[in-house]
Design a protein around this motif. Sequence first.
Motif, short mmCIF file in Angstrom:
data_model
loop_
_atom_site.label_atom_id
_atom_site.label_comp_id
_atom_site.label_asym_id
_atom_site.label_seq_id
_atom_site.Cartn_x
_atom_site.Cartn_y
_atom_site.Cartn_z
N SER A 26 108.67 20.55 -61.28
CA SER A 26 108.44 21.95 -61.67
C SER A 26 109.71 22.59 -62.22
O SER A 26 110.82 22.09 -62.03
N SER A 27 109.53 23.74 -62.83
CA SER A 27 110.68 24.52 -63.31
C SER A 27 111.55 24.98 -62.14
O SER A 27 112.77 25.10 -62.27
N LEU A 98 108.73 15.55 -71.80
CA LEU A 98 108.06 16.84 -71.63
C LEU A 98 108.93 17.80 -70.84
O LEU A 98 109.12 18.97 -71.24
N VAL A 99 109.49 17.33 -69.72
CA VAL A 99 110.34 18.20 -68.89
C VAL A 99 111.63 18.55 -69.63
O VAL A 99 112.08 19.70 -69.59
N LYS A 101 112.14 18.87 -72.83
CA LYS A 101 111.85 19.88 -73.85
C LYS A 101 111.57 21.23 -73.21
O LYS A 101 112.07 22.27 -73.66
N ARG A 102 110.79 21.20 -72.15
CA ARG A 102 110.40 22.45 -71.46
C ARG A 102 111.60 23.17 -70.88
O ARG A 102 111.68 24.40 -70.90
N GLU A 103 112.57 22.40 -70.37
CA GLU A 103 113.71 22.98 -69.65
C GLU A 103 115.01 22.91 -70.44
O GLU A 103 116.07 23.22 -69.90
N ASN A 104 114.94 22.47 -71.68
CA ASN A 104 116.13 22.36 -72.53
C ASN A 104 117.20 21.48 -71.88
O ASN A 104 118.36 21.86 -71.75
#
Length: 254
Positions: A26-27, A98-99, A101-104
């Motif tokens: 998760s973030s 995916l993670v 990209k999502r979280e830079n």
Amino acid sequence: MDIIKQNELAWDKRVDDGICWTIPVSSEDIKNARNGVFDIKLTSEKSVPRSWFPLNLKGVKILCLACGGGQQGPILAAAGGEVTVFDISISQLKQDELVAKRENLNLETIKGNMCDLSRFKENTFDIVFCPVAVTYISDVNPVFKESYRVLKKNGKFMFGTVNPYIYLFDGKKWDEGIFQVSNKLPFNSFDELNEEEATEFIKNKNAIEYSHTLEDLIGGQIIAGFKIDKFYEDIDKDEICKYSSKYFATRAVK
């Protein structure tokens, strides 16, 4: 048959099925890791002790070996590590991407066989992190030798595996909670299947598993040149864990 290809297909399918080792973190997990607090696993339930890692991971080069799934790699990258995730399954690697990209996150993914790290130069990494994965290959020794080669001097090899005793028991009865000794060790998935069952097993994209001797799982690290300095055992929710630990993890130093 091509064992590596079969297990690649099996893990791609496991991503589609959404098993626990394919679910991205998760973030909130990433936020905590950026603040120096992280929780990752080499086995099932127990977390790897924080003391196994440097206090500061900034700039630490880490190879997450057979470690796709969007879990350990992104956490270590968020904590400051320079992470490369190396896995046979494209679908698993896509979870890491995916993670990232999502979280830079700055994280590299590479598809490959864990027994062949020839694309990496000697003395490249500070840590090789290898959770339960060697159960899907027939010979663990190339993994230890290659991990030793690509690690820098004083680099750490963190390794998790199942205890080979679990393969003694009849697989169908195990699913019923009955532990009947019927297999010899070393074991592979086809040992308890007839020809028809084996064909169905392959068709259904099941993963082929292998047991290994403790002589290989522990002694193999020593023969490769490592000094084992940390160890713990672990369990999961299997009934067998009422009687004995099912996993163990080691940390070894080059």
